[in-house]
Design a protein around this motif. Structure first.
Motif, PDB file in Angstrom:
ATOM      1  N   HIS A 121       0.770  -1.247   0.180  1.00  0.00           N
ATOM      2  CA  HIS A 121      -0.047   0.020  -0.065  1.00  0.00           C
ATOM      3  C   HIS A 121       0.943   1.380  -0.055  1.00  0.00           C
ATOM      4  N   SER A 122       2.144   1.069   0.163  1.00  0.00           N
ATOM      5  CA  SER A 122       3.094   2.399   0.180  1.00  0.00           C
ATOM      6  C   SER A 122       3.090   3.198  -1.075  1.00  0.00           C
ATOM      7  N   ALA A 123       2.857   4.483  -1.018  1.00  0.00           N
ATOM      8  CA  ALA A 123       3.011   5.250  -2.157  1.00  0.00           C
ATOM      9  C   ALA A 123       4.391   5.242  -2.815  1.00  0.00           C
ATOM     10  N   HIS A 124       5.475   4.804  -2.132  1.00  0.00           N
ATOM     11  CA  HIS A 124       6.703   4.971  -2.323  1.00  0.00           C
ATOM     12  C   HIS A 124       7.269   3.703  -2.906  1.00  0.00           C
ATOM     13  N   ILE A 125       6.543   2.555  -3.058  1.00  0.00           N
ATOM     14  CA  ILE A 125       7.035   1.116  -3.332  1.00  0.00           C
ATOM     15  C   ILE A 125       6.085   0.684  -4.448  1.00  0.00           C
ATOM     16  N   ALA A 126       6.791   0.035  -5.670  1.00  0.00           N
ATOM     17  CA  ALA A 126       5.945  -0.586  -6.494  1.00  0.00           C
ATOM     18  C   ALA A 126       5.221  -1.891  -5.950  1.00  0.00           C
ATOM     19  N   PRO A 127       4.199  -2.575  -6.665  1.00  0.00           N
ATOM     20  CA  PRO A 127       3.447  -3.411  -6.108  1.00  0.00           C
ATOM     21  C   PRO A 127       4.237  -4.665  -5.899  1.00  0.00           C
ATOM     22  N   GLY A 128       3.687  -5.363  -4.891  1.00  0.00           N
ATOM     23  CA  GLY A 128       4.193  -6.846  -4.730  1.00  0.00           C
ATOM     24  C   GLY A 128       5.376  -7.020  -3.958  1.00  0.00           C
ATOM     25  N   ARG A 129       5.617  -8.237  -3.780  1.00  0.00           N
ATOM     26  CA  ARG A 129       7.138  -8.469  -3.316  1.00  0.00           C
ATOM     27  C   ARG A 129       8.327  -8.206  -4.118  1.00  0.00           C
ATOM     28  N   ASP A 130       8.036  -8.352  -5.135  1.00  0.00           N
ATOM     29  CA  ASP A 130       9.250  -7.629  -6.339  1.00  0.00           C
ATOM     30  C   ASP A 130       9.408  -6.466  -6.319  1.00  0.00           C
ATOM     31  N   ALA A 151       4.702  -3.493  18.164  1.00  0.00           N
ATOM     32  CA  ALA A 151       3.420  -3.889  18.989  1.00  0.00           C
ATOM     33  C   ALA A 151       2.579  -4.635  18.140  1.00  0.00           C
ATOM     34  N   ALA A 152       2.115  -5.652  18.601  1.00  0.00           N
ATOM     35  CA  ALA A 152       1.183  -6.391  17.578  1.00  0.00           C
ATOM     36  C   ALA A 152      -0.280  -6.662  18.360  1.00  0.00           C
ATOM     37  N   ARG A 153      -1.296  -6.752  17.383  1.00  0.00           N
ATOM     38  CA  ARG A 153      -2.648  -7.135  17.704  1.00  0.00           C
ATOM     39  C   ARG A 153      -3.172  -7.903  16.826  1.00  0.00           C
ATOM     40  N   GLY A 154      -3.522  -9.037  17.059  1.00  0.00           N
ATOM     41  CA  GLY A 154      -4.199 -10.098  15.906  1.00  0.00           C
ATOM     42  C   GLY A 154      -3.159 -10.301  14.989  1.00  0.00           C
ATOM     43  N   ASP A 155      -3.476 -10.251  13.646  1.00  0.00           N
ATOM     44  CA  ASP A 155      -2.407 -10.553  12.568  1.00  0.00           C
ATOM     45  C   ASP A 155      -1.803  -9.092  12.112  1.00  0.00           C
ATOM     46  N   PHE A 156      -1.799  -8.172  12.963  1.00  0.00           N
ATOM     47  CA  PHE A 156      -1.252  -6.874  12.489  1.00  0.00           C
ATOM     48  C   PHE A 156      -0.048  -6.582  13.484  1.00  0.00           C
ATOM     49  N   VAL A 157       1.229  -6.004  12.842  1.00  0.00           N
ATOM     50  CA  VAL A 157       2.245  -5.798  13.528  1.00  0.00           C
ATOM     51  C   VAL A 157       2.591  -4.265  13.120  1.00  0.00           C
ATOM     52  N   ILE A 158       2.982  -3.499  14.050  1.00  0.00           N
ATOM     53  CA  ILE A 158       3.381  -1.934  13.745  1.00  0.00           C
ATOM     54  C   ILE A 158       4.771  -1.917  14.389  1.00  0.00           C
ATOM     55  N   LEU A 159       5.578  -1.422  13.506  1.00  0.00           N
ATOM     56  CA  LEU A 159       7.053  -0.895  13.989  1.00  0.00           C
ATOM     57  C   LEU A 159       7.224   0.503  13.928  1.00  0.00           C
ATOM     58  N   VAL A 162       2.167  -3.911   9.323  1.00  0.00           N
ATOM     59  CA  VAL A 162       2.305  -5.310   8.517  1.00  0.00           C
ATOM     60  C   VAL A 162       1.167  -6.250   8.904  1.00  0.00           C
ATOM     61  N   ARG A 163       0.577  -6.850   8.116  1.00  0.00           N
ATOM     62  CA  ARG A 163      -0.393  -7.953   8.119  1.00  0.00           C
ATOM     63  C   ARG A 163       0.075  -9.399   7.836  1.00  0.00           C
ATOM     64  N   MET A 164       0.065 -10.076   8.877  1.00  0.00           N
ATOM     65  CA  MET A 164       0.559 -11.535   8.831  1.00  0.00           C
ATOM     66  C   MET A 164      -0.550 -12.347   8.258  1.00  0.00           C
ATOM     67  N   GLU A 165       0.008 -13.373   7.515  1.00  0.00           N
ATOM     68  CA  GLU A 165      -0.865 -14.503   7.163  1.00  0.00           C
ATOM     69  C   GLU A 165       0.012 -15.607   7.454  1.00  0.00           C
ATOM     70  N   GLY A 166      -0.400 -16.230   8.568  1.00  0.00           N
ATOM     71  CA  GLY A 166       0.244 -17.492   8.962  1.00  0.00           C
ATOM     72  C   GLY A 166       1.783 -16.845   9.296  1.00  0.00           C
ATOM     73  N   ASP A 167       2.875 -17.464   8.624  1.00  0.00           N
ATOM     74  CA  ASP A 167       4.170 -17.295   9.030  1.00  0.00           C
ATOM     75  C   ASP A 167       4.875 -16.322   7.714  1.00  0.00           C
ATOM     76  N   LEU A 210       4.770 -12.426   5.925  1.00  0.00           N
ATOM     77  CA  LEU A 210       4.244 -11.034   5.710  1.00  0.00           C
ATOM     78  C   LEU A 210       3.305 -10.885   4.468  1.00  0.00           C
ATOM     79  N   ALA A 211       2.149 -10.547   4.594  1.00  0.00           N
ATOM     80  CA  ALA A 211       1.073 -10.426   3.590  1.00  0.00           C
ATOM     81  C   ALA A 211       0.868  -9.064   3.033  1.00  0.00           C
ATOM     82  N   GLU A 212       0.829  -8.050   3.924  1.00  0.00           N
ATOM     83  CA  GLU A 212       0.347  -6.908   3.273  1.00  0.00           C
ATOM     84  C   GLU A 212       1.157  -5.647   4.356  1.00  0.00           C
ATOM     85  N   HIS A 213       1.429  -4.560   3.351  1.00  0.00           N
ATOM     86  CA  HIS A 213       1.989  -3.559   4.316  1.00  0.00           C
ATOM     87  C   HIS A 213       1.506  -2.137   3.948  1.00  0.00           C
ATOM     88  N   TRP A 214       1.485  -1.257   4.801  1.00  0.00           N
ATOM     89  CA  TRP A 214       1.086   0.125   4.973  1.00  0.00           C
ATOM     90  C   TRP A 214       2.398   0.904   5.552  1.00  0.00           C
TER      91      TRP A 214
END
Length: 133
Positions: free
Chosen positions: A40-49, A70-78, A97-102, A104-108
Motif C-alpha cells: 500500500h506504500s505510495a513509495h514502493i512498486a506493487p508486490g514482493r518484487d 506492537a502486535a494485535r491479531g494479525d497486525f504488527v506495527i513498528l 504489516v498484516r501477517m498471514e500465517g508465518d 508478511l502479507a500486506e504493508h502500509w
C-alpha cells in the motif's frame, strides 16, 4: 492473542526486516514475504518484487533500526528508522504489516524525514532518545 504470541509476531517482523534491509538476504526474505504480498506504500512498486527491487536499488549503507513494536491479531506495527539510503535525512517510519500465517502479507507505512534538534519544535527527538548526529 496473548502477550507471548504478540511478542513472537513482533520479533518475526523485526527478523524479516533485518533479513531484507540490513542483511540483504533475498533468498531468505522470499520465505518471509508472501508471493501474493500487497503493498500500500505510495513509495514502493506493487508486490514482493516491487519491495525487493527497491531495496536492491538502494545503497549498501541502508540500515533499519527499530525503536518499538506492537502486535494485535494479525497486525504488527513498528516504529523505526531507515538511514544510509542516500538522502540528506533519515526516515522515521511507522510500518504496519498484516501477517498471514508465518509470512508478511500486506504493508502500509507513514514516512517522515527525521528532524534535527534545530528543526524539532517539541525539543525532543523523533526516534529514540537522541537527535541524529
Amino acid at each position: 492473542m496473548n502477550t507471548s504470541n504478540q511478542d513472537r509476531r513482533v520479533q518475526f517482523v523485526l527478523d524479516a526486516f533485518d533479513t531484507l534491509f540490513n542483511r540483504r538476504d533475498y533468498a531468505a526474505a522470499e520465505r518471509l514475504w508472501s508471493p501474493r504480498y500487497i503493498q500500500h506504500s505510495a513509495h514502493i512498486a506493487p508486490g514482493r518484487d516491487g519491495l525487493f527491487d527497491l531495496v536492491k536499488g538502494l545503497p549498501a549503507t541502508l540500515r533499519y533500526e527499530n525503536h518499538v513494536g506492537a502486535a494485535r491479531g494479525d497486525f504488527v506495527i513498528l516504529h523505526g528508522r531507515f538511514s544510509g539510503h542516500g538522502l540528506p535525512a533519515a526516515w522515521v517510519v511507522a510500518d504496519i504489516v498484516r501477517m498471514e500465517g508465518d509470512v508478511l502479507a500486506e504493508h502500509w507505512d507513514v514516512i517522515q524525514d527525521e528532524a534535527t534538534r534545530e528543526q524539532s519544535r517539541s525539543g525532543l527527538p523523533m526516534f529514540g532518545d537522541r537527535f541524529p548526529g
